[in-house]
Design a protein around this motif. Structure first.
Motif, short mmCIF file in Angstrom:
data_model
loop_
_atom_site.label_atom_id
_atom_site.label_comp_id
_atom_site.label_asym_id
_atom_site.label_seq_id
_atom_site.Cartn_x
_atom_site.Cartn_y
_atom_site.Cartn_z
N LEU A 17 0.83 -1.22 0.00
CA LEU A 17 0.00 0.00 0.00
C LEU A 17 0.86 1.27 0.00
CD1 LEU A 17 -3.02 -0.54 2.39
CD2 LEU A 17 -3.06 0.46 0.10
N LEU A 18 1.91 1.23 0.86
CA LEU A 18 2.80 2.39 0.94
C LEU A 18 3.51 2.65 -0.38
CD1 LEU A 18 4.48 2.22 4.44
CD2 LEU A 18 3.26 4.14 3.44
N LEU A 19 4.01 1.56 -0.98
CA LEU A 19 4.70 1.71 -2.27
C LEU A 19 3.76 2.28 -3.32
CD1 LEU A 19 7.00 -1.44 -2.51
CD2 LEU A 19 7.68 0.95 -2.33
N SER A 20 2.50 1.79 -3.29
CA SER A 20 1.52 2.30 -4.27
C SER A 20 1.31 3.79 -4.06
CB SER A 20 0.16 1.61 -4.14
OG SER A 20 0.34 0.25 -4.07
N LEU A 21 1.28 4.20 -2.76
CA LEU A 21 1.07 5.62 -2.46
C LEU A 21 2.22 6.47 -3.01
CD1 LEU A 21 -0.65 7.73 -0.93
CD2 LEU A 21 0.83 7.35 1.04
N VAL A 22 3.48 5.96 -2.78
CA VAL A 22 4.64 6.70 -3.27
C VAL A 22 4.59 6.80 -4.79
CG1 VAL A 22 7.16 6.64 -3.50
CG2 VAL A 22 6.10 6.11 -1.30
N VAL A 23 4.28 5.66 -5.46
CA VAL A 23 4.21 5.66 -6.93
C VAL A 23 3.13 6.65 -7.39
CG1 VAL A 23 3.63 4.28 -8.96
CG2 VAL A 23 5.14 3.34 -7.20
N PHE A 24 1.98 6.62 -6.68
CA PHE A 24 0.88 7.53 -7.04
C PHE A 24 1.33 8.99 -6.93
CE2 PHE A 24 -2.49 10.31 -5.48
CZ PHE A 24 -3.36 10.25 -6.57
N PHE A 31 2.61 14.65 -13.52
CA PHE A 31 1.56 15.32 -14.32
C PHE A 31 1.43 16.80 -13.94
CE2 PHE A 31 0.30 10.97 -15.38
CZ PHE A 31 0.16 11.13 -16.76
N LYS A 32 1.64 17.09 -12.63
CA LYS A 32 1.52 18.48 -12.18
C LYS A 32 2.62 19.35 -12.80
CE LYS A 32 1.45 21.15 -8.00
NZ LYS A 32 2.20 21.15 -6.77
N THR A 33 3.83 18.79 -12.90
CA THR A 33 4.96 19.60 -13.37
C THR A 33 5.32 19.31 -14.83
OG1 THR A 33 6.49 17.93 -12.52
CG2 THR A 33 6.00 19.79 -11.06
N ARG A 34 4.46 18.53 -15.52
CA ARG A 34 4.74 18.16 -16.92
C ARG A 34 4.79 19.40 -17.81
NH1 ARG A 34 0.80 14.52 -20.39
NH2 ARG A 34 -0.59 15.94 -19.33
N LYS A 35 5.79 19.45 -18.67
CA LYS A 35 5.96 20.64 -19.50
C LYS A 35 5.31 20.42 -20.86
CE LYS A 35 8.78 22.43 -16.43
NZ LYS A 35 8.85 21.37 -15.47
N PRO A 36 4.75 21.50 -21.44
CA PRO A 36 4.16 21.37 -22.77
C PRO A 36 5.26 21.25 -23.83
CG PRO A 36 4.08 23.64 -22.04
CD PRO A 36 4.64 22.86 -20.90
N TYR A 39 8.81 23.69 -24.66
CA TYR A 39 9.03 24.47 -23.44
C TYR A 39 10.54 24.66 -23.29
CZ TYR A 39 8.05 25.97 -18.66
OH TYR A 39 7.90 26.70 -17.52
N PRO A 40 11.02 25.78 -22.69
CA PRO A 40 12.47 25.96 -22.55
C PRO A 40 13.12 24.79 -21.81
CG PRO A 40 11.30 27.96 -21.97
CD PRO A 40 10.25 26.92 -22.17
N PRO A 41 14.31 24.37 -22.26
CA PRO A 41 14.98 23.23 -21.61
C PRO A 41 15.48 23.62 -20.23
CG PRO A 41 16.45 24.28 -23.19
CD PRO A 41 15.12 24.98 -23.31
N GLY A 42 15.97 22.63 -19.48
CA GLY A 42 16.50 22.93 -18.15
C GLY A 42 17.17 21.71 -17.57
N PRO A 43 17.79 21.87 -16.38
CA PRO A 43 18.47 20.73 -15.76
C PRO A 43 17.48 19.67 -15.30
CG PRO A 43 18.41 22.60 -14.26
CD PRO A 43 17.84 23.09 -15.55
N PHE A 44 17.97 18.43 -15.17
CA PHE A 44 17.13 17.34 -14.68
C PHE A 44 16.58 17.68 -13.29
CE2 PHE A 44 16.82 13.60 -11.96
CZ PHE A 44 15.78 12.93 -12.61
N ALA A 45 15.28 17.47 -13.10
CA ALA A 45 14.67 17.83 -11.82
C ALA A 45 14.13 16.58 -11.12
CB ALA A 45 13.53 18.82 -12.06
N LEU A 46 14.39 16.47 -9.80
CA LEU A 46 13.88 15.34 -9.01
C LEU A 46 12.38 15.53 -8.77
CD1 LEU A 46 16.70 15.23 -6.31
CD2 LEU A 46 16.18 13.42 -7.97
N PRO A 47 11.64 14.43 -8.52
CA PRO A 47 10.22 14.60 -8.18
C PRO A 47 10.09 15.46 -6.91
CG PRO A 47 10.76 12.27 -8.47
CD PRO A 47 12.05 13.02 -8.52
N PHE A 48 9.06 16.19 -6.78
CA PHE A 48 8.68 17.05 -5.64
C PHE A 48 9.63 18.23 -5.45
CE2 PHE A 48 7.53 12.66 -4.31
CZ PHE A 48 6.17 12.78 -4.57
N VAL A 49 10.93 17.97 -5.24
CA VAL A 49 11.84 19.06 -4.85
C VAL A 49 12.52 19.71 -6.06
CG1 VAL A 49 12.30 18.24 -2.52
CG2 VAL A 49 13.69 17.38 -4.42
#
Ligand code: HEM
Length: 498
Positions: A17-24, A31-36, A39-49
């Motif tokens: 359940l916990l793993l599913s939550l993390v994956v979710f 999806f929240k930070t997905r770029k169209p 879009y201008p390029p940039g450095p690789f970004a970690l999830p959340f931070v």
């Protein structure tokens, strides 16, 4: 997240359940930070931070300039809750601020600014018609209280006399001029907003300004960025981010007391300062006064202190650093002062036209000082194309003014202190397009005219009376500390009366 739990006490179902939550959460973040597309390029970004942990809060302009070398003059970064695109170099910054000035006129809002400036209040971070009305009102009021006339010039010259007297008591041992300059600069804003100045022995106003400076610095640290990302949680957590809000409340309290004092002897026929003019406007009931409230008066006044004190004091500090590092320039300015003004009368704005070398030196100091390195952010008001890339409505825009002030394609010797950047072959002052310490476009510094007047008069007033040096063997650094502004590292000066 798992490390906080006793794994051995969890069964496979719970772990699943916990793993599913993390994956979710990771997918939701994607999806929240997905770029169209495009879009201008940039450095690789970690999830959340995102790039939060590689971001250099101490020298953000240098970090962004390095990224520009890799990704080009327009790139994107991800800093927790913020996903700005960053414009670099004179051409790209001008395209954004001037050519597309209407698109990028507003400020982005976020959890911190919404808590500090509720209901789109203040001058610096507000947007839309409320900002427009307040900016127009404030500019008219500054003009009415003497900007462009001799009233303000006289107030500044009076302040120079106090500063000179105070400095005369400091001849002998070397001392840190920071507090004196903050006192002088905050007294000019105090004259405008409260119609009074304070003695240099009274450190209330500089302390007030210091609280704002600290609050701005904290917003750039990991704590500030974490608040932007998780305001609901961080609001209840201990940590330095809470100081951002408590400092603001203290300053608001200080200004609110002044407003109350003004109301006691308010005379609509005789406005003394910004507060009186604002109260008059509030009471006029005109349709143009929507958003003119007492809490907005407090936050507007706070913004005038925030934007107008530290910047000016910092410019004067950088002036001393650069004059001490370049004694030959100091002597040449003094010689021009002696020829044009002499020693007996105070400087006046009329003298400026006859002092091209001094003007050039002041401009070169402002270029090298690079006081507001990454400007105040803007936001795209509608979908647009910038530098060939697609920028969707709502994207925050940072304009790296450092990259303009040191743009290799604009300046002959970008890294070198060279007043010749602002002189033509006949020694006359020449303007340069890439000189943007006050930014550009519709949101250009509201106090530019006042700041230019202060800088010329203070600079000339100081060099007319004194010469400056530092302790034997000490090499002053051009590296600055970047908080709200880029300020010189602490240093001490010797003052010699001329
Ligand atoms: C050396 C002195 C100063 C420098 C380098 C400076 C620089 C700047 C910069 C870069 C901005 C952001 C502009 C933008 O978003 O594009 C700004 C905004 C602003 N400045 Fe200054 N400033 C100085 C002095 C002052 C003074 C003396 C005042 C006080 C009257 C002042 C009031 C403001 C205000 C109210 C804004 C916000 C304008 C808006 O958002 O519409 N500044 N300044």
């Amino acid at each position: 997240m798992l490390c906080f739990l006793h794994l051995e006490s969890l069964d496979f179902k719970s772990i699943g359940l916990l793993l599913s939550l993390v994956v979710f959460l990771v997918i939701a973040d994607y999806f929240k930070t997905r770029k169209p597309p495009n879009y201008p390029p940039g450095p690789f970004a970690l999830p959340f931070v995102g790039n939060m942990f590689s971001f250099d809060a101490k020298q953000p302009h240098l970090y962004l300039m390095k990224l520009a070398e890799i990704h080009g003059d327009l790139f994107s970064v991800s800093l927790g809750g913020q996903q700005p695109v960053v414009a670099n170099g004179y051409k790209m910054v001008k395209e954004a601020l001037v050519v597309q000035g209407d698109v990028f006129v507003d400020r982005p809002s976020g959890p911190t600014s919404e808590r500090l400036y509720p209901h789109n209040a203040g001058l610096v971070l507000s947007s839309g018609p409320t900002w427009k009305r307040h900016r127009r009102f404030t500019m008219t009021t500054l003009r009415n209280f003497g900007l462009g006339k001799t009233l303000m010039e006289n107030a500044i010259c009076e302040e120079i006399r106090y500063l000179q007297e105070e400095m005369e008591t400091q001849t002998g041992d070397p001392f840190d001029p920071k507090v004196l300059f903050k006192n002088a600069a905050s007294n000019i804003i105090c004259q405008l907003v409260f119609a009074r100045r304070s003695d240099y022995s009274d450190d209330t106003s500089p302390k007030v300004v210091q609280k704002l400076v600290e609050a701005l610095y904290l917003q750039r640290t990991v704590w500030g960025l974490l608040y932007e990302l998780f305001p609901g949680i961080m609001k209840h957590m201990p940590g330095p981010h809470n100081t951002i809000f408590s400092n603001y409340l203290d300053v608001e309290d200080f200004i609110r007391k002044e407003v109350e004092r003004h109301k006691e002897d308010f005379d609509p026929n005789n406005p003394r300062d910004y507060i009186d003019a604002y109260i008059t406007e509030m009471q006029s009931g005109s349709s143009d006064t929507e958003g003119f409230t007492e809490s907005n008066l407090v936050l507007n006044s706070l913004d005038l202190f925030l934007a107008g004190t530290e910047t000016t004091a910092t410019a004067l500090l950088w002036s001393l650093v650069l004059l001490i590092k370049h004694p030959e320039v100091q002597k040449k300015v003094q010689s021009e002062i002696d020829t044009v003004i002499g020693q007996s009368r105070p400087p006046s704005m009329v003298d400026k036209a006859n002092m091209p070398y001094t003007e050039a030196v002041i401009h070169e100091i402002m270029r090298i000082a690079d006081i507001v390195p990454i400007n105040v952010p803007r936001v795209a008001g509608r979908d647009t194309t910038l530098g060939g890339y697609f920028i969707p409505k709502g994207t925050p825009l940072w304009t790296n003014l450092s990259s303009v002030m040191f743009d290799k394609t604009e300046w002959e010797t970008p890294e070198e202190f060279n007043p010749g950047h602002f002189l033509d072959s006949e020694g006359k002052f020449r303007r340069r397009d890439a000189f943007l310490p006050f930014s550009a476009g519709k949101r250009v510094c509201l106090g530019e005219q006042l700041a230019r007047m202060e800088l010329f008069l203070f600079f000339v007033g100081l060099l007319q009376k004194f010469s400056f040096s530092t302790e034997e063997g000490v090499e002053l650094s051009l590296e600055g500390e970047v908080g709200a502004e880029r300020t010189p590292l602490p240093f001490k000066v010797f003052i010699h009366t001329r």
